[in-house]
Design a protein around this motif. Structure first.
Motif, PDB file in Angstrom:
ATOM      1  N   LEU A  40       0.999  -1.196  -0.053  1.00  0.00           N
ATOM      2  CA  LEU A  40      -0.017  -0.073   0.179  1.00  0.00           C
ATOM      3  C   LEU A  40       1.125   0.949   0.155  1.00  0.00           C
ATOM      4  CD1 LEU A  40      -2.583  -0.839   2.044  1.00  0.00           C
ATOM      5  CD2 LEU A  40      -2.958  -0.776   0.015  1.00  0.00           C
ATOM      6  N   ALA A  41       2.552   1.019  -0.591  1.00  0.00           N
ATOM      7  CA  ALA A  41       3.232   2.016  -0.304  1.00  0.00           C
ATOM      8  C   ALA A  41       2.387   3.769  -1.253  1.00  0.00           C
ATOM      9  CB  ALA A  41       4.493   2.326  -0.385  1.00  0.00           C
ATOM     10  N   ASP A  42       1.922   2.960  -2.243  1.00  0.00           N
ATOM     11  CA  ASP A  42       1.741   4.268  -3.211  1.00  0.00           C
ATOM     12  C   ASP A  42      -0.678   4.770  -2.782  1.00  0.00           C
ATOM     13  OD1 ASP A  42      -0.341   2.194  -3.407  1.00  0.00           O
ATOM     14  OD2 ASP A  42      -0.124   2.462  -5.555  1.00  0.00           O
ATOM     15  N   ASN A  43      -0.709   4.701  -0.932  1.00  0.00           N
ATOM     16  CA  ASN A  43      -2.020   4.538  -1.152  1.00  0.00           C
ATOM     17  C   ASN A  43      -2.360   6.362  -0.377  1.00  0.00           C
ATOM     18  OD1 ASN A  43      -5.058   4.206  -0.963  1.00  0.00           O
ATOM     19  ND2 ASN A  43      -4.886   3.279   1.360  1.00  0.00           N
ATOM     20  N   PHE A  44      -2.649   6.874  -1.038  1.00  0.00           N
ATOM     21  CA  PHE A  44      -3.869   8.298  -1.126  1.00  0.00           C
ATOM     22  C   PHE A  44      -4.393   8.591  -0.340  1.00  0.00           C
ATOM     23  CE2 PHE A  44       0.871   9.567  -2.278  1.00  0.00           C
ATOM     24  CZ  PHE A  44       1.392  10.213  -1.360  1.00  0.00           C
ATOM     25  N   ALA A  45      -5.343   8.198   1.033  1.00  0.00           N
ATOM     26  CA  ALA A  45      -6.927   8.614   1.065  1.00  0.00           C
ATOM     27  C   ALA A  45      -7.199   9.340   0.682  1.00  0.00           C
ATOM     28  CB  ALA A  45      -6.860   8.117   2.574  1.00  0.00           C
TER      29      ALA A  45
END
Length: 542
Positions: free
Chosen positions: A143-148
């Motif tokens: 999830l290192a690219d997960n921006f909420a």
């Protein structure tokens, strides 16, 4: 999630501690000395052990601005977390923190105060969505690219209350629900977090970063999350007050899930008062989380009204009988706590909850496997990252094994993926045994013995960090299981030290009784004063 608890079926086993707990994790070495870490080095800090009330008074007196406080905590994080002892408790800093502080200072200058958290710097766990520049990853490289896309409901409440978000804390990856051989406080994105009391010790999971950071005065208060033990265990191990509220008192929307029936966020602080202030800010019904609807009207707007130094007077508390046997140091600490509470007017009786809770403990892991798969798939399906399902996470970890799984694998994720949906008979049967069974057991014990709460040591002291073998069984039980499985409120307060390592005292009761256990915990805290700040020892023997 405190992984060891469900491996041991959450039973209240004896409190015998193995000699491993008292021993040094490793002998003193030249390597440690070359690293520049000195045993017991003093790291003076002008805001050391400051409370929310202290900081508000300083801002009111114009001794500090929110910006100055924020700058001091950011400097402290640089000195303690990234350099010096290298606690590694903060996984990411908020680039907007100083701007948030400036905004709160401007409002204060205009005579606008939002409440007790106005301008107060806080940290939050990295499984809680923030709709800003920070990632939300549960510590996973997947999830290192997960921006909420937007804030979690409780983060929205924090912003509304005027808190300054310093950053996010490291955690046991996937909240300690990846492997039965994992090391708590380690994540593939954040690495290993350390216990500030003795640096080769584990600060416990999964809210390890929050626990280590608050204990080391990197912030005033922090948010943790718990499925079973992940607030109260790291709070106990790090000499803190932690509140695991009734499931539904705080919204879970925007929090990466494990269990819809057991998950909750909660405050971690150095005092009961700060934890109570924080709880009042976070609590409230959310239409996006149906579990909060039964609590409508049951959340207190201000939990500080329960802070009564005489709150133990006339109360009946049940102590788990097996906790009075085992390691003599732990037993001595518990007996001393009992004497303190009796001196304040409480009546303590011995109880045996263990036989009533066994069936619930045996079925808990099954419930969590089903609910994790269901909840995570729902979360990931609308997330911004590349992985869109639990199956995608498993595939990512396999494809990136050297970085994602260098020490332990993902058998828990794979077990969850193999389960069916929430209509499965296995799940429904296990759910009834776990949640209903735990509630009935606790309520029966409280009613039959006319108890106000049940007490016992929260868990044993911090174990050694061992990335090769993983977490080991210290021989102590985690007292988180009963309240966690029932979804009932639980608070831990510092009870004393074992060889320089903190141990907490637990109070738990039935649903929506946060105020009652806060009253008990505060009265004990004020009578005992067992909180001791850490001194960053390298190991036990030096």
């Amino acid at each position: 999630m405190q992984r060891r608890n469900f491996i041991k079926t959450s039973s209240l086993a004896g409190l015998t501690l193995s000699t491993l707990v008292a021993a040094s994790c490793s002998p003193p070495s030249a390597e440690k000395k070359e690293a520049g870490i000195k045993d017991g080095k003093d790291y003076p800090f002008e805001l050391s052990e400051a409370t929310i009330t202290d900081l508000q008074q300083k801002m009111q007196a114009k001794q500090y601005t929110s910006r100055q406080l924020t700058e001091l905590y950011l400097k402290r994080i640089e000195e303690i977390d990234k350099n010096g002892p290298k606690l590694n408790s903060v996984i990411e800093l908020n680039k907007d923190a100083l701007n948030m502080a400036d905004s709160m200072d401007k409002e204060r200058a205009q005579g606008k105060l939002r409440g007790p958290l106005h301008g107060i710097p806080v940290l939050i766990k990295d499984n809680i969505n923030t709709g800003d520049n920070m990632h939300t990853t549960a510590g996973s490289l997947a999830l290192a690219d997960n921006f909420a896309k937007q804030d979690a409901f409780i983060v929205h409440k924090l912003r509304k209350a005027g808190a300054v978000l310093l950053g996010k804390t490291n955690l046991s990856e996937w909240a300690n629900f990846r492997s039965t051989h994992s090391t708590s406080a380690w994540s593939s994105r954040g690495g290993q977090t350390k216990c500030p009391y003795i640096l080769d010790r584990n600060p416990s999971g999964s809210s390890a970063g929050s626990g280590s950071a608050v204990a080391a005065n990197l912030c005033v208060v922090a948010i943790g999350t718990e499925t079973d033990g992940s607030i109260v265990s790291p709070s106990s191990v790090n000499g803190l007050v932690g509140i695991k509220p009734t499931v539904g008192l705080l919204s879970r929307s925007g929090i990466i899930p494990i269990s819809k029936t057991q998950d909750t966020a909660g405050p971690m602080a150095r005092t009961v008062k700060d934890a109570a202030i924080f709880l009042g800010v976070l609590a409230g019904a959310d239409p996006q989380d149906s579990y909060t609807l039964p609590g409508t009207g049951k959340a207190a707007a201000d939990y500080t009204k329960f802070l009564d130094a005489n709150g133990l007077q006339g109360k009946r508390l049940g102590v788990e009988k097996s906790a009075l046997e085992g390691n003599p140091i732990t037993v001595a600490l518990l007996k001393d706590a009992i004497k303190t509470m009796e001196a304040k007017g409480a009546t303590i009786i011995e109880i045996e909850l263990n036989p009533l809770i066994k069936d619930a403990g045996r079925n808990e892991f099954t419930v969590l496997l089903y609910e994790f798969k269901d909840g995570l798939n729902q979360y990931l399906s609308t997330a911004n990252g590349k992985v869109k399902s639990l199956a995608d996470v498993i595939a990512f970890n396999k494809q990136n094994e050297p970085k994602a799984m260098p020490y332990f694998k993902q058998e828990t994720l794979e077990l969850a993926q193999a389960k069916g949906d929430l209509a499965s008979k296995e799940y429904l049967d296990a759910l009834q045994q776990t949640n209903d069974g735990a509630r009935k057991a606790i309520d029966k014990m409280l009613t039959d013995n006319k108890l106000d709460a049940i007490i016992g040591p929260t868990n044993g002291p911090a174990i050694c960090i061992d990335l090769i073998a993983g977490d080991y069984d210290s021989g102590s039980f985690g007292f988180s299981g009963p309240a966690a499985m029932a979804g009932y409120p639980h608070i831990t307060v510092p009870m004393g030290l074992m060889h320089g390592l903190p141990i907490g005292l637990s109070f738990f009761s039935t649903a929506w009784h946060e105020g009652d256990i806060i009253r008990l915990a505060y009265a004990y805290e004020q009578a005992s004063k067992k909180r001791v700040a850490p001194n960053f020892k390298v190991d036990l023997l030096t």
